[in-house]
Design an enzyme around this catalytic site. Sequence first.
Site, PDB file in Angstrom:
ATOM      1  N   ASN A   9       0.867  -1.181   0.000  1.00 28.88           N
ATOM      2  CA  ASN A   9       0.000   0.000   0.000  1.00 28.88           C
ATOM      3  C   ASN A   9       0.901   1.228   0.000  1.00 28.88           C
ATOM      4  OD1 ASN A   9      -1.802   2.034   0.416  1.00 28.88           O
ATOM      5  ND2 ASN A   9      -2.354   1.445   2.517  1.00 28.88           N
ATOM      6  N   LYS A  11       0.027   4.220  -0.280  1.00 24.13           N
ATOM      7  CA  LYS A  11      -0.659   5.411   0.273  1.00 24.13           C
ATOM      8  C   LYS A  11      -0.484   6.577  -0.719  1.00 24.13           C
ATOM      9  CE  LYS A  11      -0.032   3.402   4.755  1.00 24.13           C
ATOM     10  NZ  LYS A  11       0.046   3.547   6.196  1.00 24.13           N
ATOM     11  N   HIS A  93      -9.550   1.274   5.187  1.00 32.56           N
ATOM     12  CA  HIS A  93      -8.230   1.494   5.794  1.00 32.56           C
ATOM     13  C   HIS A  93      -8.394   2.490   6.944  1.00 32.56           C
ATOM     14  CE1 HIS A  93      -4.082   2.668   6.399  1.00 32.56           C
ATOM     15  NE2 HIS A  93      -3.736   1.575   5.745  1.00 32.56           N
ATOM     16  N   GLU A  95      -6.722   4.910   7.842  1.00 37.63           N
ATOM     17  CA  GLU A  95      -6.519   6.323   7.478  1.00 37.63           C
ATOM     18  C   GLU A  95      -7.777   6.886   6.821  1.00 37.63           C
ATOM     19  OE1 GLU A  95      -2.862   5.668   5.363  1.00 37.63           O
ATOM     20  OE2 GLU A  95      -1.877   5.216   7.265  1.00 37.63           O
ATOM     21  N   GLU A 165      -4.927  -4.328  10.945  1.00 35.57           N
ATOM     22  CA  GLU A 165      -3.900  -3.297  11.053  1.00 35.57           C
ATOM     23  C   GLU A 165      -4.176  -2.465  12.297  1.00 35.57           C
ATOM     24  OE1 GLU A 165      -1.944  -2.226   7.079  1.00 35.57           O
ATOM     25  OE2 GLU A 165      -3.779  -1.069   7.179  1.00 35.57           O
ATOM     26  N   GLY A 171       2.960   2.824  10.684  1.00 37.80           N
ATOM     27  CA  GLY A 171       3.922   3.903  10.491  1.00 37.80           C
ATOM     28  C   GLY A 171       4.703   4.277  11.741  1.00 37.80           C
ATOM     29  N   SER A 210       3.851  -1.594  10.266  1.00 36.04           N
ATOM     30  CA  SER A 210       5.313  -1.649  10.397  1.00 36.04           C
ATOM     31  C   SER A 210       5.895  -3.016  10.027  1.00 36.04           C
ATOM     32  CB  SER A 210       5.749  -1.234  11.811  1.00 36.04           C
ATOM     33  OG  SER A 210       5.304   0.082  12.090  1.00 36.04           O
TER      34      SER A 210
HETATM   35  P1  13P Z   1       3.294   0.831   7.547  1.00 35.38           P
HETATM   36  O1  13P Z   1       3.789  -0.463   6.995  1.00 35.38           O
HETATM   37  O2  13P Z   1       4.016   2.032   7.006  1.00 35.38           O
HETATM   38  O3  13P Z   1       3.223   0.809   9.044  1.00 35.38           O
HETATM   39  O4  13P Z   1       1.777   1.013   7.024  1.00 35.38           O
HETATM   40  C1  13P Z   1       0.886  -0.007   7.238  1.00 35.38           C
HETATM   41  C2  13P Z   1      -0.354   0.275   6.479  1.00 35.38           C
HETATM   42  O5  13P Z   1      -1.126   1.133   6.833  1.00 35.38           O
HETATM   43  C3  13P Z   1      -0.578  -0.497   5.237  1.00 35.38           C
HETATM   44  O6  13P Z   1      -1.878  -0.349   4.799  1.00 35.38           O
END
Ligand code: 13P
Length: 259
Positions: A9, A11, A93, A95, A165, A171, A210
């Site tokens: 992903n 983003k 997601h 976010e 997640e 992150g 992560s």
């Molecule tokens: P990270 O791997 O940067 O922590 O992000 C995870 C994520 O949100 C994947 O959708």
Amino acid sequence: MRQKLIIANWKMNGSTVLLERLLPPLVRTSVKPVQVVVCPPMAYLAQAGALLAGSRIMLGAQNASEHNSGAYTGETSVTMVKELGCKYVLVGHSERRHHYGETDDLVADKFASIYKAGLVPVLCIGETEAERDANKTREVVLRQVDAILEKLGPCALFNAVVAYEPRWAIGTGNTATPEQAQSVHQMVREHISEADPIVARHMPILYGGSVNADNIADLLAMPDIDGGLVGGASLESEEFIDTCRAARLLRNSMEESLP
Ligand code: 13P
């Protein structure tokens, strides 16, 4: 045995130059039998599709509208992402839930559009740190799953993927321990199994938060962790290839140990 799946992903990251740097080495690297999916931003789906053409790597979208067409400025429909070659679509997601106020109800409507278009919905679920500290992980993640089960029924999950997640792991570098993740994955699978045991047995449940080349093997060694949803580590070519390779090696060694 469920297929191992690694989804990148990106983003809201990337550029035409980055695509040309990241995707060709990935295409050249065989990570069979792991299924790899790349979800670049919408703006780069067509370019990514062209760079991945003829390879085993599949294309995914990070989001899609619950509507199919019409006066929805700025939105992208599942038909459009399908036309660009997407097979997978992330939905719910954290976010999107957090920054754009996506509710469980809206996530279920988006899930329905993806599933009806014949694409694979990747339902993202997960709790915040405060919810975990208040012992609400179970309540939150099962509520997010129930939003789909209650609106669409368990069969809608037949060709779907769930990605656990935890928000506190995204992150931050604070990966959930394999045991923490396994306990949530097992709980989710058992819950879905009460509605439909066959769906639960076949459904891949990915872990995200992560994930990188160093921790993926320990996570995938858990019986209910079927792959990873990778953010930051998917934006570095070598790191992501190493992550996919680690998943492949683990799967091979598991297959070799089968009778
Ligand atoms: P990270 O791997 O940067 O922590 O992000 C995870 C994520 O949100 C994947 O959708």
